[in-house]
Enzyme design. Structure first.
Site, PDB file in Angstrom:
ATOM      1  N   ASP A 234      37.962  41.512  41.773  1.00  0.00           N
ATOM      2  CA  ASP A 234      38.843  42.327  40.936  1.00  0.00           C
ATOM      3  C   ASP A 234      38.669  43.816  41.238  1.00  0.00           C
ATOM      4  O   ASP A 234      37.544  44.293  41.420  1.00  0.00           O
ATOM      5  CB  ASP A 234      38.489  42.059  39.463  1.00  0.00           C
ATOM      6  N   GLU A 288      41.206  42.163  45.607  1.00  0.00           N
ATOM      7  CA  GLU A 288      42.381  42.713  44.918  1.00  0.00           C
ATOM      8  C   GLU A 288      42.390  44.206  45.216  1.00  0.00           C
ATOM      9  O   GLU A 288      41.598  44.970  44.662  1.00  0.00           O
ATOM     10  CB  GLU A 288      42.307  42.489  43.408  1.00  0.00           C
TER      11      GLU A 288
HETATM   12  C1  NOJ Z   1      43.090  43.657  37.834  1.00  0.00           C
HETATM   13  C2  NOJ Z   1      43.394  42.418  37.074  1.00  0.00           C
HETATM   14  O1  NOJ Z   1      44.286  41.617  37.793  1.00  0.00           O
HETATM   15  C3  NOJ Z   1      43.959  42.858  35.744  1.00  0.00           C
HETATM   16  O2  NOJ Z   1      44.478  41.797  35.008  1.00  0.00           O
HETATM   17  C4  NOJ Z   1      42.876  43.583  34.988  1.00  0.00           C
HETATM   18  O3  NOJ Z   1      43.409  44.097  33.782  1.00  0.00           O
HETATM   19  C5  NOJ Z   1      42.306  44.749  35.795  1.00  0.00           C
HETATM   20  N1  NOJ Z   1      42.051  44.403  37.157  1.00  0.00           N
HETATM   21  C6  NOJ Z   1      41.016  45.240  35.192  1.00  0.00           C
HETATM   22  O4  NOJ Z   1      39.999  44.296  35.354  1.00  0.00           O
END
Ligand code: NOJ
Length: 584
Positions: A234, A288
């Site tokens: 993440d 991500e």
């Molecule tokens: C990316 C995640 O996909 C999202 O849902 C989240 O709110 C943020 N990162 C913070 O962790």
């Protein structure tokens, strides 16, 4: 040109035959991740096994066969750990425990192994940038004095100005509003401030601290030891901060942003890669990474770093041939030198559902411009979403499908205000509609809510209200309909899995009108998407494999994609013309 869609290859196969045919599920295939189809499960909204209105692991276990029949190679679970759910689980209180509303660690282990026995691998979500404010480390930090070792794992700073009333810097949270919250001393007086790039319930970790690094490597091993095939990382480009915490320059040069894409991150991921590679069978790291600079993006994919990262550029683009072609070309060109496969993503739990996006006049996506009340032509959006699905599934690389995308669900834009809980909505004072609208529990069967999401006799209502119109979109209804989105996805994934031409890493563009995307893969496979407003004459010498719409008279209508088999050999493809009717 044949006029009919070829034989339905979507019929469920036995697990054994599925594994034999698979290029994604076989135990011996080290390269499975390069072409895999990965299905994203947002646990809270997938299926509710215990009837409390909240999706859970029991619900997923009961629906694994659905995923086998759909034809996916792996599941990515959004965070399932113990969490106060201030940000849907991206606020983790304990990485080694499952949130009780979802189930138990035992159940997670059983789920991982049951899925694997069905030929489906599991990917879990790791959230290294921040923890929950209920995590023992942060609680200890709050209970300790400024300057203490407990506070050193986070970013605590005194405030500026005479009374320390001003934030340490002007950084803005990704969920809008300030990125700093002030603490209270034990005597009730205002204390230090702490940094959170997301909500106040998600304090940022200090990645120069050895405990933070060691703990995350231990967490990786904890889940790899439980059989997961990979982790999704993440906010992977945000972990490292410039310790001086300077203001963000107006136009930071690459690597000079104080909290994004810092060069020190690469060393962290090299260590993670070494952990993954210490397992005898392949374990993968998926980042991500939202970065506009694709050259910087692919630096994370060098051979000793992450295996792949989400390519968000494509989903952010409008429904426009030139723009999508630019995205495809720049993505493939940037990935080639590092030898990493591209990923193709139409949706996830953060972005407006494609059916809604593509049905709006401005069909591009950006968090900054997301607003409620935009007029939407859902029928047009669904037609384009079908075409986009076939286009993405024909591109070289791996493919992500967010639960409900295969049902053609639209964004729910009229949820009751009291149900909305996304911090993007709450922190923006409602200016941003938030992401709850793409997280509504799935419709499985029946004519009214909970549409089989919860079992008969459930005591709880689905945690977000399902719209009545979804009666037409249940899995049960779509299974009966050979023209449904679900039937299209099943056929599409079945063909993608078994077609030898879809295994190489290249595509060749074919001559076409400007509003048409036409390319070849391998020896004989062609994909053509019509983004113009007139039909395309499909060339002679091609037979139809699959199309997103009914194709009659050799014409592919607007907003549609067809997969074709070319009877001519690849050197003659240049002579194939994909012209719009009456056009060039
Ligand atoms: C990316 C995640 O996909 C999202 O849902 C989240 O709110 C943020 N990162 C913070 O962790």
């Amino acid at each position: 040109m044949t006029d009919r869609i070829l034989a339905d290859t979507s019929a469920p196969r036995s697990t054994a035959s599925r594994q034999a045919a698979s290029h994604g599920g076989s135990d011996t295939d080290e390269q499975w991740w390069r072409r895999a189809v990965i299905y994203q499960i947002y646990v809270r909204s997938f299926a509710d096994g215990n009837g409390d209105g909240i999706g859970d692991l029991a619900g997923v276990r009961a629906r694994l066969q659905y995923l086998v029949d759909l034809g996916v190679d792996a599941i990515w679970f959004t965070p399932w750990y113990q969490s106060p759910l201030a940000d849907g689980g991206y606020d983790v209180a304990d990485y080694r425990a499952i949130d009780p509303s979802f189930g138990s660690l035992d159940e997670a282990e059983q789920l991982i192994s049951e899925a694997r026995n069905l030929g489906i691998r599991t990917i879990v979500d790791i959230v290294p940038n921040h923890v929950s404010d209920q995590h023992p480390w942060f609680r200890a930090a709050l209970a300790s004095a400024p300057g203490s070792p407990e506070r050193a794992r986070f970013w605590f700073r005194p405030g500026l100005g005479e009374d320390g009333n001003e934030m340490p810097n002007g950084w803005v949270s990704n969920f809008s509003g300030p990125a700093w919250t002030r603490t209270q001393n034990p005597d009730g007086t205002p204390g230090e401030w702490y940094l959170h790039l997301f909500s106040a319930q998600q304090p940022d970790l200090n990645w120069s601290h050895p405990d933070v690094r060691a703990e995350h490597e231990a967490v990786l091993k904890f889940w790899f030891d439980r059989g997961v095939a990979g982790v999704r990382i993440d906010s992977a480009a945000l972990l490292v901060k410039d310790p001086a915490l300077p203001e963000v320059p107006a136009e930071p040069r690459p690597g000079e942003h104080p909290n994004t894409d810092r060069d020190e991150l690469h060393e962290i991921y090299r260590r993670w890669r070494a952990v993954a590679d210490s397992y005898p069978d392949r374990r993968i790291l998926v980042g991500e990474i939202w970065l506009p600079d694709i050259e910087r993006f692919t630096k994370y994919l060098r051979p000793d770093e992450l295996h792949t990262a989400f390519n968000f550029d494509f989903l952010a683009r409008p429904w426009d041939a030139a723009s999508l072609r630019t995205s495809i070309d720049s993505t493939l060109a940037a990935h080639a030198p590092v030898g990493a496969p591209a990923t193709w993503v139409l949706s996830n739990h953060d972005v407006t559902r494609p059916v809604t996006r593509y049905g709006q006049e401005d069909s591009s996506f950006a968090f900054a411009t997301k607003r409620a009340g935009t007029p939407t032509n859902v029928e047009l959006g669904r037609r384009r979403a079908r075409a986009a699905a076939l286009l993405c599934a024909a591109l070289p690389g791996s493919l992500y499908i967010y639960q409900g995308e295969e049902l053609g669900l639209d964004e729910v834009q009229d949820l009751p205000a009291h149900q909305l809980q996304d911090p993007m909505y709450l922190r923006s004072g409602g200016a941003d509609p938030g992401r709850d609208g793409c997280r509504v529990p799935l419709p499985w069967a029946g004519r009214c809510s909970p549409f089989g999401f919860s079992p008969a006799g459930a005591t709880g209502e689905p945690w977000l209200r399902q719209p009545d119109r979804w009666a037409e979109l249940t899995v049960e209804a779509q299974q009966r309909d050979s023209g449904s989105m679900l039937s299209l996805y099943r056929r599409m994934l079945g063909i993608r899995r078994s077609h030898a031409d879809l295994r190489d890493d290249h595509l060749r563009w074919l001559p076409s009108a400007d509003d048409v995307l036409a390319f070849a893969r391998g020896e004989r496979f062609l994909c053509v998407t019509n983004l113009s407003n007139t039909s395309i004459e499909l060339p002679a010498g091609c037979s139809l494999i699959l199309a997103s719409v009914e194709v009659t008279g050799g014409l592919l209508p607007p907003d549609a994609t067809a997969w074709l088999h070319s009877e001519s050999n690849p050197t003659q493809h240049r002579t194939l013309q994909f012209r719009t009717q009456g056009g060039e």
